[in-house]
Motif scaffolding. Structure first.
Motif, PDB file in Angstrom:
ATOM      1  N   LEU A 377       0.834  -1.199   0.000  1.00  0.00           N
ATOM      2  CA  LEU A 377       0.000   0.000   0.000  1.00  0.00           C
ATOM      3  C   LEU A 377       0.876   1.260   0.000  1.00  0.00           C
ATOM      4  O   LEU A 377       0.577   2.241  -0.686  1.00  0.00           O
ATOM      5  CB  LEU A 377      -0.912  -0.029   1.231  1.00  0.00           C
ATOM      6  N   ALA A 378       1.954   1.226   0.769  1.00  0.00           N
ATOM      7  CA  ALA A 378       2.849   2.396   0.844  1.00  0.00           C
ATOM      8  C   ALA A 378       3.445   2.683  -0.544  1.00  0.00           C
ATOM      9  O   ALA A 378       3.553   3.839  -0.961  1.00  0.00           O
ATOM     10  CB  ALA A 378       3.962   2.124   1.855  1.00  0.00           C
ATOM     11  N   GLN A 379       3.794   1.633  -1.262  1.00  0.00           N
ATOM     12  CA  GLN A 379       4.364   1.831  -2.616  1.00  0.00           C
ATOM     13  C   GLN A 379       3.325   2.432  -3.566  1.00  0.00           C
ATOM     14  O   GLN A 379       3.646   3.266  -4.411  1.00  0.00           O
ATOM     15  CB  GLN A 379       4.881   0.494  -3.166  1.00  0.00           C
ATOM     16  N   ILE A 380       2.067   2.018  -3.405  1.00  0.00           N
ATOM     17  CA  ILE A 380       1.008   2.561  -4.280  1.00  0.00           C
ATOM     18  C   ILE A 380       0.821   4.050  -4.015  1.00  0.00           C
ATOM     19  O   ILE A 380       0.748   4.861  -4.941  1.00  0.00           O
ATOM     20  CB  ILE A 380      -0.322   1.813  -4.055  1.00  0.00           C
ATOM     21  N   HIS A 381       0.772   4.426  -2.735  1.00  0.00           N
ATOM     22  CA  HIS A 381       0.635   5.851  -2.392  1.00  0.00           C
ATOM     23  C   HIS A 381       1.785   6.641  -3.025  1.00  0.00           C
ATOM     24  O   HIS A 381       1.580   7.733  -3.548  1.00  0.00           O
ATOM     25  CB  HIS A 381       0.657   6.040  -0.872  1.00  0.00           C
ATOM     26  N   GLU A 382       2.961   6.072  -2.954  1.00  0.00           N
ATOM     27  CA  GLU A 382       4.149   6.745  -3.488  1.00  0.00           C
ATOM     28  C   GLU A 382       4.016   6.943  -5.018  1.00  0.00           C
ATOM     29  O   GLU A 382       4.262   8.026  -5.543  1.00  0.00           O
ATOM     30  CB  GLU A 382       5.361   5.867  -3.204  1.00  0.00           C
ATOM     31  N   ILE A 383       3.576   5.897  -5.723  1.00  0.00           N
ATOM     32  CA  ILE A 383       3.453   5.993  -7.190  1.00  0.00           C
ATOM     33  C   ILE A 383       2.372   7.016  -7.561  1.00  0.00           C
ATOM     34  O   ILE A 383       2.572   7.862  -8.429  1.00  0.00           O
ATOM     35  CB  ILE A 383       3.117   4.609  -7.795  1.00  0.00           C
TER      36      ILE A 383
END
Ligand code: SF4
Length: 386
Positions: A377-383
């Protein structure tokens, strides 16, 4: 990942469909509208028998979910009392008509056309029409429903009413509502008689014509319909107020509140919004969308888990969380599996739930190859934020 199952039929009131969270029952409001009393009654039924949420569908219908087998009989009785029940499941399935929700209230040519179609389609001779075969009635000075799926269209152009088979850019002029109904039913008869329905019971007009079927001359013409209107947005328009429901989900108290807004009828739209004719200011129910810039309008999410047995994630919770991170230019589609029910076309970002994290597809559909796999989820927010 579980392979998605494709169902060739839609639920109805008399023939509900089993889903992961119980029965789903679809109500098709006659003429695409509810009186305040019908809306209040439906809200009560959703709370009494279902999960308290009413789904607005892309065919301008409403669905109650989370129903038990035992609740079906009393629901049918209550829907009959509310005048929201067809004679039988087959007639109900064929009554697949979307009307321009911004038409005037009261006696109107579009109401006459839709009422005539409803009466004609109840005849047993139309039993072979596919369950997804539909009619679009859109005779205003601009076409509101140009993007809405339908097989037989009754529209208007500079010279008057036009009957148009979906897939043809032009249609034939018809002198009045009664002739429009008669010829629209003739067009439906021609569709089945000319082999438009496959051995699996499915079939669409545009595909049939695309495969080489030739329309009879009396059902064809060279008249173009009016131009398409811009896609409607929440807010005041067309002499009323349009309010959106995030992901098409309306809590029962919100429907009850809309019923008390002073609108003579609540018009269902195929854009997951409800139109309140004659209302320009009202207290907006909590969670409903009233501003076109609301980022949740740029996010699509399917039923997801627990409602859909094929879902790998709780799509709507995730979509709500990610809406705030979405760049202002982007559209996001959160899908519980590769079937992509909520959005058949591409989105800037499509997120697919899986057991080992999330797959992200850029500028594609849920069934396209992902650009990133097993994201946190953290990676998705970042993208999305990047
Ligand atoms: S896309 Fe969503 S609603 Fe459709 S089958 Fe997959 S999980 Fe279910």
């Amino acid at each position: 990942m579980t392979a998605p199952v494709i169902r060739g039929w839609c639920p109805g009131a008399r023939r509900p469909m089993m889903a992961g969270d119980g029965l789903v029952l679809r109500v098709r409001p006659p003429l695409g509208e509810l009186t305040p009393a019908q809306a209040t009654g439906l809200a009560d039924l959703a709370q009494l028998h279902g999960n308290g949420l009413i789904e607005l569908t892309s065919r301008a219908n409403l669905q109650l979910r989370g129903l038990s087998d035992d609740s079906h009989a009393p629901l049918i009785e209550a829907l009959a009392e509310l005048d929201l029940l067809d004679a039988d499941a087959e007639v109900e399935a064929r009554r697949n008509i979307v009307l321009d929700p911004f038409r005037p209230v009261g006696p109107d040519v579009q109401n006459r056309i839709a009422a005539g179609l409803m009466q004609g389609l109840a005849l047993p001779e139309f039993a072979a029409l596919p369950s997804k075969f539909g009619f679009v009635v859109d005779t205003g000075p601009q076409r509101q429903l140009a993007e809405i799926s339908g097989d037989i269209r009754i529209e208007a152009g500079p010279a008057g009413l036009i009957l148009r088979a979906d897939g043809c850019p032009t249609g034939r002029l018809v002198p009045d509502a009664e002739t429009a109904v008669r010829l629209a039913l003739d067009l439906a008869r021609w569709f089945t008689a000319s082999g438009g329905v496959g051995s699996d019971g499915r079939g669409r007009m545009a595909r049939h014509l695309g495969l080489g079927a030739i329309l009879p001359t009396d059902l064809d013409g060279t008249h173009s319909p009016h131009a398409a209107a811009a896609a409607p947005v929440p807010g005041v328009q067309a002499g009323g107020l349009c309010l959106g429901a995030a992901f098409g989900l309306l809590p029962a108290p919100a429907l009850r509140q809309l019923a008390a807004s002073g609108a003579p009828v609540l018009r269902m739209t195929p854009w997951r919004m409800i139109f309140l004719p004659g209302v320009t200011a009202t207290s907006v129910p909590e969670g409903m969308i009233q501003y076109p810039a609301d980022p949740i309008l740029r996010v699509q999410a399917c039923t997801g888990s627990p409602g859909c047995p094929q879902a790998n994630i709780a799509t709507r919770d995730l979509a709500r969380e990610l809406a705030a991170s979405l760049p202002p230019w982007a559209r996001l589609h959160v899908s519980g599996c590769a079937k992509g029910c909520a959005q058949p076309g591409p989105a800037d970002f499509t997120l697919l739930g899986g057991s080992g994290g999330f797959d992200l597809i850029r500028n594609g559909t849920a069934w396209d190859p992902p650009a990133h796999r097993a994201l946190s989820l953290a990676q998705i927010h970042e993208i999305l934020g990047g």
